[in-house]
Design an enzyme around this catalytic site. Sequence first.
Site, PDB file in Angstrom:
ATOM      1  N   LYS A 172      31.962  80.082  19.633  1.00 36.37           N
ATOM      2  CA  LYS A 172      32.882  78.906  20.008  1.00 36.37           C
ATOM      3  C   LYS A 172      32.031  77.609  19.957  1.00 36.37           C
ATOM      4  O   LYS A 172      32.502  76.392  19.569  1.00 36.37           O
ATOM      5  CB  LYS A 172      33.474  79.166  21.451  1.00 36.37           C
ATOM      6  CG  LYS A 172      34.572  78.130  21.857  1.00 36.37           C
ATOM      7  CD  LYS A 172      34.748  78.201  23.166  1.00 36.37           C
ATOM      8  CE  LYS A 172      34.008  77.484  24.145  1.00 36.37           C
ATOM      9  NZ  LYS A 172      34.179  77.238  25.531  1.00 36.37           N
TER      10      LYS A 172
ATOM     11  N   ASP B 110      38.814  78.902  22.189  1.00 36.70           N
ATOM     12  CA  ASP B 110      38.801  78.737  23.521  1.00 36.70           C
ATOM     13  C   ASP B 110      39.995  79.530  24.333  1.00 36.70           C
ATOM     14  O   ASP B 110      40.832  80.113  23.415  1.00 36.70           O
ATOM     15  CB  ASP B 110      38.598  77.394  24.166  1.00 36.70           C
ATOM     16  CG  ASP B 110      39.952  76.472  24.091  1.00 36.70           C
ATOM     17  OD1 ASP B 110      40.795  77.168  23.581  1.00 36.70           O
ATOM     18  OD2 ASP B 110      39.895  75.579  24.405  1.00 36.70           O
TER      19      ASP B 110
END
Length: 323
Positions: A190, A208
Site C-alpha cells: 500500500k 487502504d
Amino acid sequence: MNDTPEKPTAATKVPAKRTTTKAPAKKTAAKTALATKATTKAVAKKTTAKAAAEKAPAKKAPARKPESRTALVRRARRINRELAELYPYAHPELDFTNSFELLVATVLSAQTTDMRVNQTTPRLFAVAPTPEDMAALPPEELEELIRPTGFFRAKTKSLLGLSAALRDRFGGEVPGRLEDLVTLPGVGRKTANVVLGNAFGVPGITVDTHFGRLARRFGWTTQEDADKVEADVAAIFPKSEWTMLSHRVVFHGRRVCHSRKPACGACPIAPLCPSYGEGETDPEKARKLLKYELGGQPGQRLKPPADYPGQPAPPMAPPAAAS
C-alpha cells in the site's frame, strides 16, 4: 271361567326377539386403539412440522440475477467515470514536496487521519529533511516529534529503520521500484504504491480501509485481503487509471460512503451501487452526513492543490505553555 291359557294364534304371536350381531369386545378395543394411535401420530406430526416451520429462518428475498463479467466491468468503469466528474480535484491528501517526505508521511498515516499527519510533519521535516538526518535522530526525540500521530514507538522504529536503509543501501534516495520499496522497514504494498503513483508516476492501486470497503460494496471484489483486492480491481481497470482511481475511491469513501453510516441518499452513483440502502437513504438526512468540502468542513491538507474547492486544514495548535 276357563283358566287354561289360550295358545297364541298367528295374529297374536309374540314377536321374535331381535338379534344384533356384536363384534367381539377384543376386536372393538383393537380398532379403537388403532384409531387413537393414528390420531395421536397425525397430531404429533403436525406439531413437529409447525415447530420446524417456526424454527426455520424466514425465506430470503430472491437473489439478484448474477452479473456477468462484462456487465461488471462496464458498471465498474462507469463508476470510475462518475467519480472523476464528482471529484475532478482528487489528489493525495498528504502534504509532501519530495518522495522522502511522501514516504515518511505515508508510514505515519497508519491508524490516524491524513490531517493529523499533515499537522505533524512540518516540525518533523524542519528537524530531519533527509534520510541521513532522520537516521541520526535519537529515538526519544523522534518519538516526541511524531507523538500526535499515535503508535509513535512502532512508527519511530520504522522511520529510523527505513531512513538508515535509504542511507546505506540506496544512496540516500527513495527507490522507484516496488520490489525495492517493500524491503524497507514499515513499507508494504500500500505504502509503496502511494509513493510510486504520486512521486514517480508509476501506476498503482492503493488499498487502504476506504478503498477496500468501497471495492466490496461496489461488487468489484469479495476479498478482505488487501493484496487480493488489489489484484481483483487491477483486472477490471486499465493500468493508466490505477493511481487516479485510488484517489477517487478514497475521496468518496471519506466524504460519502462512510463505514458505519454511508450517505446513500446523497450519493450521485447510487443507481450503480449494488449496496444502495446500507446507509441513510433520506436525501435531507444523508446530506448532513457528508464530510470535508462536501459538508462545508476543512479538508485534510494544510497546503491543498490550487483547484481544491474546500478550505485547507488548520495547523496544529501550539502546545500549551507549562504553568
